[in-house]
Write a protein that holds these residues in place. Structure first.
Motif, PDB file in Angstrom:
ATOM      1  N   MET A 350      40.956  34.831  49.092  1.00 20.10           N
ATOM      2  CA  MET A 350      41.734  34.625  47.860  1.00 20.10           C
ATOM      3  C   MET A 350      41.967  33.125  47.722  1.00 20.10           C
ATOM      4  O   MET A 350      42.720  32.533  48.499  1.00 20.10           O
ATOM      5  N   ASN A 351      41.312  32.539  46.748  1.00 19.30           N
ATOM      6  CA  ASN A 351      41.285  31.073  46.688  1.00 19.30           C
ATOM      7  C   ASN A 351      42.668  30.456  46.522  1.00 19.30           C
ATOM      8  O   ASN A 351      42.960  29.415  47.118  1.00 19.30           O
ATOM      9  N   CYS A 352      43.506  31.072  45.720  1.00 18.32           N
ATOM     10  CA  CYS A 352      44.856  30.499  45.506  1.00 18.32           C
ATOM     11  C   CYS A 352      45.602  30.435  46.835  1.00 18.32           C
ATOM     12  O   CYS A 352      46.222  29.415  47.163  1.00 18.32           O
ATOM     13  N   GLY A 430      47.379  38.290  38.572  1.00 20.89           N
ATOM     14  CA  GLY A 430      46.492  37.120  38.586  1.00 20.89           C
ATOM     15  C   GLY A 430      46.572  36.324  37.284  1.00 20.89           C
ATOM     16  O   GLY A 430      46.289  35.121  37.279  1.00 20.89           O
ATOM     17  N   ILE A 433      48.685  33.205  37.494  1.00 21.61           N
ATOM     18  CA  ILE A 433      48.086  32.211  38.398  1.00 21.61           C
ATOM     19  C   ILE A 433      46.923  31.519  37.688  1.00 21.61           C
ATOM     20  O   ILE A 433      46.762  30.293  37.747  1.00 21.61           O
ATOM     21  N   TYR A 439      42.580  27.644  40.289  1.00 22.01           N
ATOM     22  CA  TYR A 439      42.084  28.320  41.491  1.00 22.01           C
ATOM     23  C   TYR A 439      41.046  29.402  41.184  1.00 22.01           C
ATOM     24  O   TYR A 439      40.117  29.623  41.950  1.00 22.01           O
ATOM     25  N   CYS A 440      41.248  30.113  40.096  1.00 23.49           N
ATOM     26  CA  CYS A 440      40.514  31.370  39.911  1.00 23.49           C
ATOM     27  C   CYS A 440      39.020  31.171  39.683  1.00 23.49           C
ATOM     28  O   CYS A 440      38.214  32.010  40.105  1.00 23.49           O
ATOM     29  N   CYS A 443      37.039  31.480  42.831  1.00 25.81           N
ATOM     30  CA  CYS A 443      37.442  32.567  43.735  1.00 25.81           C
ATOM     31  C   CYS A 443      36.399  33.664  43.777  1.00 25.81           C
ATOM     32  O   CYS A 443      35.707  33.910  42.780  1.00 25.81           O
ATOM     33  N   TYR A 445      37.101  36.671  43.915  1.00 26.76           N
ATOM     34  CA  TYR A 445      37.650  37.784  43.129  1.00 26.76           C
ATOM     35  C   TYR A 445      37.654  37.460  41.643  1.00 26.76           C
ATOM     36  O   TYR A 445      37.694  36.302  41.248  1.00 26.76           O
ATOM     37  N   LYS A 446      37.652  38.512  40.839  1.00 25.32           N
ATOM     38  CA  LYS A 446      37.639  38.332  39.376  1.00 25.32           C
ATOM     39  C   LYS A 446      39.045  38.590  38.841  1.00 25.32           C
ATOM     40  O   LYS A 446      39.571  39.696  38.950  1.00 25.32           O
ATOM     41  N   VAL A 447      39.581  37.548  38.258  1.00 20.24           N
ATOM     42  CA  VAL A 447      40.998  37.592  37.917  1.00 20.24           C
ATOM     43  C   VAL A 447      41.313  38.634  36.838  1.00 20.24           C
ATOM     44  O   VAL A 447      42.431  39.170  36.798  1.00 20.24           O
ATOM     45  N   CYS A 456      40.824  41.079  41.341  1.00 18.75           N
ATOM     46  CA  CYS A 456      41.839  40.195  41.947  1.00 18.75           C
ATOM     47  C   CYS A 456      42.947  41.057  42.560  1.00 18.75           C
ATOM     48  O   CYS A 456      43.581  41.855  41.862  1.00 18.75           O
ATOM     49  N   PRO A 457      43.220  40.881  43.854  1.00 21.84           N
ATOM     50  CA  PRO A 457      44.227  41.741  44.517  1.00 21.84           C
ATOM     51  C   PRO A 457      45.619  41.645  43.893  1.00 21.84           C
ATOM     52  O   PRO A 457      46.384  42.612  43.939  1.00 21.84           O
ATOM     53  N   PHE A 458      45.951  40.492  43.306  1.00 22.90           N
ATOM     54  CA  PHE A 458      47.288  40.345  42.718  1.00 22.90           C
ATOM     55  C   PHE A 458      47.522  41.387  41.614  1.00 22.90           C
ATOM     56  O   PHE A 458      48.666  41.772  41.363  1.00 22.90           O
TER      57      PHE A 458
HETATM   58 FE1  SF4 Z   1      44.086  34.158  43.366  1.00 28.25          FE
HETATM   59 FE2  SF4 Z   1      43.190  36.333  42.048  1.00 28.25          FE
HETATM   60 FE3  SF4 Z   1      42.791  33.904  41.049  1.00 28.25          FE
HETATM   61 FE4  SF4 Z   1      41.480  34.677  43.236  1.00 28.25          FE
HETATM   62  S1  SF4 Z   1      41.299  35.554  41.192  1.00 28.25           S
HETATM   63  S2  SF4 Z   1      42.457  32.700  42.894  1.00 28.25           S
HETATM   64  S3  SF4 Z   1      43.018  35.930  44.265  1.00 28.25           S
HETATM   65  S4  SF4 Z   1      44.758  34.894  41.370  1.00 28.25           S
END
Ligand code: SF4
Ligand code: FAD
Length: 511
Positions: A350-352, A430, A433, A439-440, A443, A445-447, A456-458
């Motif tokens: 998770m890049n953030c 996400g 963020i 950040y996204c 990453c 993950y796909k926000v 994105c897990p958030f």
């Molecule tokens: Fe953080 Fe989600 Fe963005 Fe990745 S996609 S940087 S986990 S908020």
């Protein structure tokens, strides 16, 4: 009267009235001790910064012809415990009075109370002459009131200390608060002025710490230490901030960027919390700079900065003293999961989180929104035990001292006090963020995805948290809108989100 005066490591107030008079019977005692290095695992830069600042303060006292007893960590006579050291000194040198400044941490306050109750000589406690409020001033201000709103405390502080107030008692610029205009994303559209970095060698202190076997975390380059540890450098940092960074402070206060660890933040928290700088002089320097440059510094920038110091900093201290000792045990949301191991090594996709934790380990620093909306947000959404969250925050940051760390972490960030400090939990999916950070884009993950393999897990964590904690928040008027969205969600969608979130939390614990 032969007197022993204690100076704790975070009581390095060069302007304290203690030092105005020359009395040959007064001896000042400063000690590096294991009781302070070992109550939590601290960042190596934090231990170095305090030891350096204490040593420089003692040298300053000596240069002013004061008697100083300084114990280094490895000194044989150092018993590594404050009470034992003081009792020993009183006995050995025949002091007939013991004096100290009121500590800001509850544990030290208790320790000194117990010590004094045991002493056979006179003792006296003094104010640190640092804060703009007394310990119990916030409690008195809110006495009989149901809500402890920071905003009303802050406005009162503005009026009381005549800060950014016009003669007719109205706020300078016409508004009390410019929070709404403090929300720009950083888009690299101009160059950020370079930071005021110090590159001193602290090799001797670093080697002593390593040799003594103290357990620390994080990284340091001991040949190029970046933090100020005396008044001259702290003032330099303050002036640098006011001249170059204050003009954009408010605008980008909430912005986050992987390549800009500090953006327009001041990095003054260590100098403030060690009391090398006083909050009033920081506020006055910022106001002077604004008054000289009203064409280039908008009121919103300076108000945004002053709110942090005159408002939040004093407010958090008042909450701490109003609520301790029970505050340290609060866990109103009943969160008991373990803090994920990647908080200690930044090893996550998770890049953030990766960027924020990596920076924290490298610099002993993250700015407020990274602490609140990245690491704090994730810990809360994954329903982490606030004791573990707090141990992490108390260790990792250069400025972490319990009186300010605890209400920020347990209160504002983890809602463990049930909403005393925060009127609603600081949580987000996400989308927030992505809105406030860069950040996204990088990453894995796909926000915008919520339940797929790469989602994105958030996102799932956010809805799962709201669903699981509904009983706590349903009656909260500030949560009404979000709960009506949750209520409108189809059962299948919510089920899928909950499954995804719970699987994720399970995997975190079994990584
Ligand atoms: Fe953080 Fe989600 Fe963005 Fe990745 S996609 S940087 S986990 S908020
Ligand atoms: P700037 O953004 O330049 O702000 C200027 C000053 O305002 C800071 O130096 C600080 O003295 C004060 N300030 C800003 N926000 C707060 C706040 N919420 N509470 C109290 N003072 C504030 N701050 C600490 O000093 N010690 C801590 O241990 C600490 N732990 C925190 C834990 C969490 C979970 C969160 C969300 C915040 C925490 N803060 C803490 C508050 C804030 O994040 C730091 O004060 C700030 O990031 C320090 O960087 P800076 O000096 O560049 O601040």
């Amino acid at each position: 009267m032969k007197t022993l005066r204690l100076i704790l490591g975070d009581q390095l107030n060069y302007k304290h009235s203690w030092y105005r008079n020359d009395d040959p019977d007064i001896y000042y005692f400063i000690a590096e001790m294991r009781q302070e290095t070992d109550y939590v695992v601290h960042h190596i830069q934090k231990v170095i910064a305090f030891f350096e600042a204490m040593r420089e303060f003692s040298e300053w006292l000596t240069s002013r012809k004061k008697h100083v007893i300084y114990y280094q960590l490895q000194d044989k006579k150092n018993q590594q415990d404050l009470s034992k050291n003081i009792k020993h000194l009183i006995e050995k040198y025949g002091f007939i009075k013991f004096e100290y400044q009121l500590p800001d941490e509850y544990r030290l306050d208790q320790q000194l109370n117990n010590l004094c109750a045991d002493l056979k000589i006179d003792f006296e406690a003094y104010d640190t002459e640092h804060f703009l409020t007394k310990r119990n001033e916030l409690a008195e201000f809110f006495n009989g009131k149901k809500n402890l709103l920071m905003e009303s405390f802050y406005r009162n502080m503005r009026r009381k200390h005549k800060i950014l107030i016009n003669g007719n008692k109205t706020p300078e610029g016409g508004k009390w608060n410019y929070d709404q205009s403090n929300r720009r994303k950083w888009k690299n559209n101009f160059e950020i002025p370079h930071q005021c970095q110090f590159r001193r060698s602290v090799t001797a202190t670093f080697n002593r710490i390593v040799k003594s076997g103290i357990k620390t975390l994080g990284d340091v380059d001991p040949k190029h230490f970046p933090w100020p540890s005396n008044r001259k450098d702290s003032l330099k940092m303050l002036r640098h901030f006011c001249k170059y960074l204050l003009p954009h402070f408010g605008d980008y206060q909430d912005a986050m960027d992987p390549n800009e660890a500090y953006l327009f933040h001041s990095r003054l928290s260590f100098s403030l919390n060690s009391k090398i700088l006083s909050p009033l002089e920081v506020i006055e320097t910022a106001i002077d700079q604004w008054k000289l440059n009203k064409k280039t510094i908008h009121i919103s920038q300076v108000e945004g900065f002053i709110r942090q110091i005159l408002g939040w900093r004093e407010y958090m201290r008042g909450i701490y003293w109003r609520e301790m000792p029970n505050y340290s045990k609060q866990n109103k949301l009943q969160n008991f999961n373990s803090l994920p191991p990647f908080y200690w090594n930044a090893d996550t996709d998770m890049n953030c989180l990766h960027q924020t934790i990596k920076n924290s380990l490298q610099h002993a620093y993250a700015h407020h929104i990274q602490r609140l909306m990245i690491t704090g947000n994730f810990a809360l959404l994954t329903q982490t035990n606030p004791d573990q969250v707090e141990a992490w925050y108390l260790g990792i940051y250069i400025d972490a001292i319990q009186w300010v760390e605890m209400p920020n972490t347990r209160g504002m960030s983890q809602y463990a006090d049930g909403g005393l400090v925060a009127t609603k939990p600081y949580i987000s999916s996400g989308a927030y963020i992505n809105k406030m950070s860069n950040y996204c884009g990088d990453c894995r993950y796909k926000v915008k995805e919520r339940t797929g393999e790469d989602a994105c897990p958030f996102n799932s964590l956010y809805w799962n948290f709201l669903a699981e904690k509904k009983a706590h928040f349903k009656g909260n008027p500030r949560m009404g809108m979000i709960y009506s969205l949750l209520d409108k969600m189809s059962r299948d969608e919510l089920k899928a989100l909950k499954k995804k979130a719970n699987q994720f939390i399970h995997n975190l614990r079994h990584e």
